[in-house]
Write a protein that holds these residues in place. Structure first.
Motif, short mmCIF file in Angstrom:
data_model
loop_
_atom_site.label_atom_id
_atom_site.label_comp_id
_atom_site.label_asym_id
_atom_site.label_seq_id
_atom_site.Cartn_x
_atom_site.Cartn_y
_atom_site.Cartn_z
N SER A 1 0.83 -1.20 0.00
CA SER A 1 0.00 0.00 0.00
C SER A 1 0.87 1.26 0.00
O SER A 1 2.07 1.21 0.26
N LYS A 2 0.24 2.39 -0.26
CA LYS A 2 0.98 3.66 -0.28
C LYS A 2 1.57 3.96 1.09
O LYS A 2 2.69 4.46 1.20
N VAL A 3 0.80 3.67 2.14
CA VAL A 3 1.28 3.93 3.50
C VAL A 3 2.50 3.08 3.81
O VAL A 3 3.51 3.57 4.33
N ASP A 4 2.42 1.80 3.45
CA ASP A 4 3.57 0.91 3.68
C ASP A 4 4.79 1.38 2.90
O ASP A 4 5.91 1.35 3.41
N ALA A 5 4.57 1.82 1.67
CA ALA A 5 5.68 2.30 0.84
C ALA A 5 6.31 3.55 1.45
O ALA A 5 7.54 3.68 1.50
N LEU A 6 5.47 4.46 1.95
CA LEU A 6 5.99 5.68 2.58
C LEU A 6 6.77 5.37 3.85
O LEU A 6 7.84 5.94 4.10
N LEU A 7 6.23 4.46 4.66
CA LEU A 7 6.92 4.08 5.89
C LEU A 7 8.26 3.40 5.59
O LEU A 7 9.27 3.68 6.24
N ALA A 8 8.26 2.53 4.60
CA ALA A 8 9.50 1.85 4.23
C ALA A 8 10.53 2.86 3.72
O ALA A 8 11.72 2.76 4.06
N LYS A 9 10.09 3.82 2.92
CA LYS A 9 11.00 4.83 2.39
C LYS A 9 11.57 5.70 3.52
O LYS A 9 12.76 5.99 3.55
N ALA A 10 10.70 6.10 4.46
CA ALA A 10 11.16 6.93 5.58
C ALA A 10 12.17 6.19 6.44
O ALA A 10 13.19 6.74 6.85
N GLN A 11 11.90 4.91 6.68
CA GLN A 11 12.83 4.12 7.48
C GLN A 11 14.16 3.96 6.75
O GLN A 11 15.23 4.07 7.35
#
Length: 113
Positions: A2-12
């Motif tokens: 999902s977009k949220v998972d992708a954003l969290l992964a990118k931030a991490q």
């Protein structure tokens, strides 16, 4: 993903790449536990361990970091998990109960023959 998972992964990934890059510049490329040296492609096997286990505590002087290989890093975190359960047992708290009993009913099966 999902977009949220992708954003969290990118931030991490961005957060980790920042302090990892600093740690690799500050310290020799040697595991702090087993003393193996890393270079080239194998440098990716060297990780940054946070001594206080707080990934948001990243002082500029690197005092909360140590470089550990993948194996030593996993071992360090497993030691923390084991210590947590030992403290619970010592305090009389309930530890996770075993629910599967592989040999349950074996005596009955043997008695039938």
């Amino acid at each position: 993903m999902s977009k949220v998972d992708a954003l969290l992964a990118k931030a991490q990934q961005e957060r980790e790449s920042g302090y990892r890059a600093k740690a690799l510049r500050m310290y020799e490329h040697i595991c702090g536990r087993c003393a193996r040296e890393f270079s080239g492609k194998r440098l990716s096997e060297l990780t940054v361990h946070h001594r206080d286990h707080n990934h948001d505590n990243n002082p500029a002087d690197g005092s909360n970091w140590e470089l550990l290989c993948l194996y030593c890093h996993d071992n360090e975190h497993q030691r923390q998990v084991d210590l947590h359960y030992q403290k619970e047992e010592a305090a009389g708290q309930k530890s996770p109960q075993q629910t599967f009993k592989g040999l349950a009913g074996l005596a009955e099966l043997l008695a039938k023959k």
